[in-house]
Write a protein that holds these residues in place. Structure first.
Motif, PDB file in Angstrom:
ATOM      1  N   PHE A 115      -9.460 -10.106   2.384  1.00  0.00           N
ATOM      2  CA  PHE A 115      -8.134 -10.410   1.828  1.00  0.00           C
ATOM      3  C   PHE A 115      -7.627  -9.255   0.969  1.00  0.00           C
ATOM      4  N   ILE A 116      -8.476  -8.730   0.117  1.00  0.00           N
ATOM      5  CA  ILE A 116      -8.077  -7.612  -0.755  1.00  0.00           C
ATOM      6  C   ILE A 116      -7.723  -6.385   0.082  1.00  0.00           C
ATOM      7  N   ALA A 117      -8.539  -6.095   1.095  1.00  0.00           N
ATOM      8  CA  ALA A 117      -8.248  -4.953   1.973  1.00  0.00           C
ATOM      9  C   ALA A 117      -6.911  -5.140   2.679  1.00  0.00           C
ATOM     10  N   GLN A 118      -6.631  -6.350   3.129  1.00  0.00           N
ATOM     11  CA  GLN A 118      -5.362  -6.624   3.804  1.00  0.00           C
ATOM     12  C   GLN A 118      -4.184  -6.471   2.846  1.00  0.00           C
ATOM     13  N   CYS A 119      -4.360  -6.888   1.608  1.00  0.00           N
ATOM     14  CA  CYS A 119      -3.289  -6.727   0.607  1.00  0.00           C
ATOM     15  C   CYS A 119      -3.031  -5.245   0.338  1.00  0.00           C
ATOM     16  N   ILE A 120      -4.092  -4.455   0.231  1.00  0.00           N
ATOM     17  CA  ILE A 120      -3.939  -3.015  -0.008  1.00  0.00           C
ATOM     18  C   ILE A 120      -3.240  -2.359   1.175  1.00  0.00           C
ATOM     19  N   ILE A 121      -3.653  -2.708   2.382  1.00  0.00           N
ATOM     20  CA  ILE A 121      -3.012  -2.153   3.582  1.00  0.00           C
ATOM     21  C   ILE A 121      -1.544  -2.536   3.628  1.00  0.00           C
ATOM     22  N   ALA A 122      -1.242  -3.809   3.353  1.00  0.00           N
ATOM     23  CA  ALA A 122       0.154  -4.273   3.366  1.00  0.00           C
ATOM     24  C   ALA A 122       0.978  -3.538   2.317  1.00  0.00           C
ATOM     25  N   TYR A 123       0.395  -3.284   1.157  1.00  0.00           N
ATOM     26  CA  TYR A 123       1.084  -2.564   0.095  1.00  0.00           C
ATOM     27  C   TYR A 123       1.450  -1.151   0.549  1.00  0.00           C
ATOM     28  N   TYR A 124       0.466  -0.434   1.099  1.00  0.00           N
ATOM     29  CA  TYR A 124       0.726   0.934   1.525  1.00  0.00           C
ATOM     30  C   TYR A 124       1.647   1.008   2.736  1.00  0.00           C
ATOM     31  N   VAL A 125       1.543   0.065   3.634  1.00  0.00           N
ATOM     32  CA  VAL A 125       2.475   0.030   4.778  1.00  0.00           C
ATOM     33  C   VAL A 125       3.883  -0.198   4.272  1.00  0.00           C
ATOM     34  N   ASN A 126       4.046  -1.055   3.298  1.00  0.00           N
ATOM     35  CA  ASN A 126       5.361  -1.345   2.726  1.00  0.00           C
ATOM     36  C   ASN A 126       5.915  -0.131   1.985  1.00  0.00           C
ATOM     37  N   ILE A 127       5.093   0.575   1.259  1.00  0.00           N
ATOM     38  CA  ILE A 127       5.542   1.753   0.519  1.00  0.00           C
ATOM     39  C   ILE A 127       6.002   2.849   1.480  1.00  0.00           C
ATOM     40  N   PHE A 128       5.186   3.138   2.479  1.00  0.00           N
ATOM     41  CA  PHE A 128       5.507   4.221   3.407  1.00  0.00           C
ATOM     42  C   PHE A 128       6.556   3.845   4.435  1.00  0.00           C
ATOM     43  N   ASP A 129       6.845   2.565   4.522  1.00  0.00           N
ATOM     44  CA  ASP A 129       7.877   2.098   5.451  1.00  0.00           C
ATOM     45  C   ASP A 129       9.272   2.372   4.904  1.00  0.00           C
ATOM     46  N   HIS A 130       9.383   2.484   3.592  1.00  0.00           N
ATOM     47  CA  HIS A 130      10.709   2.688   2.978  1.00  0.00           C
ATOM     48  C   HIS A 130      10.987   4.133   2.722  1.00  0.00           C
TER      49      HIS A 130
END
Length: 86
Positions: free
Chosen positions: A71-86
């Motif tokens: 879960f923590i790894a998925q949250c970190i991945i989602a965070y970085y995907v969201n940051i680099f997506d913008h």
């Protein structure tokens, strides 16, 4: 994406319920790798909820630490995907 996450988390939750019921009845069980696969596919929160709600697999260290780690790894991945997506 939201619909997918809701569905996969419901599936993870149900898998823990079904496996617990099968354990109680001494029936064929859902393989542990299937439970982890559901978590890896995005259902980690549902799996954690099912694990503690049904008190299932809570004595296995690899579930107690593994599910939250996923879960923590998925949250970190989602965070970085969201940051680099913008």
């Amino acid at each position: 994406m939201i619909y997918y996450l809701v569905i996969i988390n419901i599936i993870g939750y149900i898998l823990f319920y079904v496996d617990k019921q099968k354990a109680i009845r001494h029936q064929w069980r859902i393989p542990e790798k299937t439970l982890f696969l559901a978590a890896l596919l995005g259902g980690s929160l549902g799996c954690i909820a099912g694990m503690y709600r049904f008190r299932h697999k809570t004595k296995h260290w690899y579930f107690v630490y593994g599910m939250p780690a996923i879960f923590i790894a998925q949250c970190i991945i989602a965070y970085y995907v969201n940051i680099f997506d913008h």
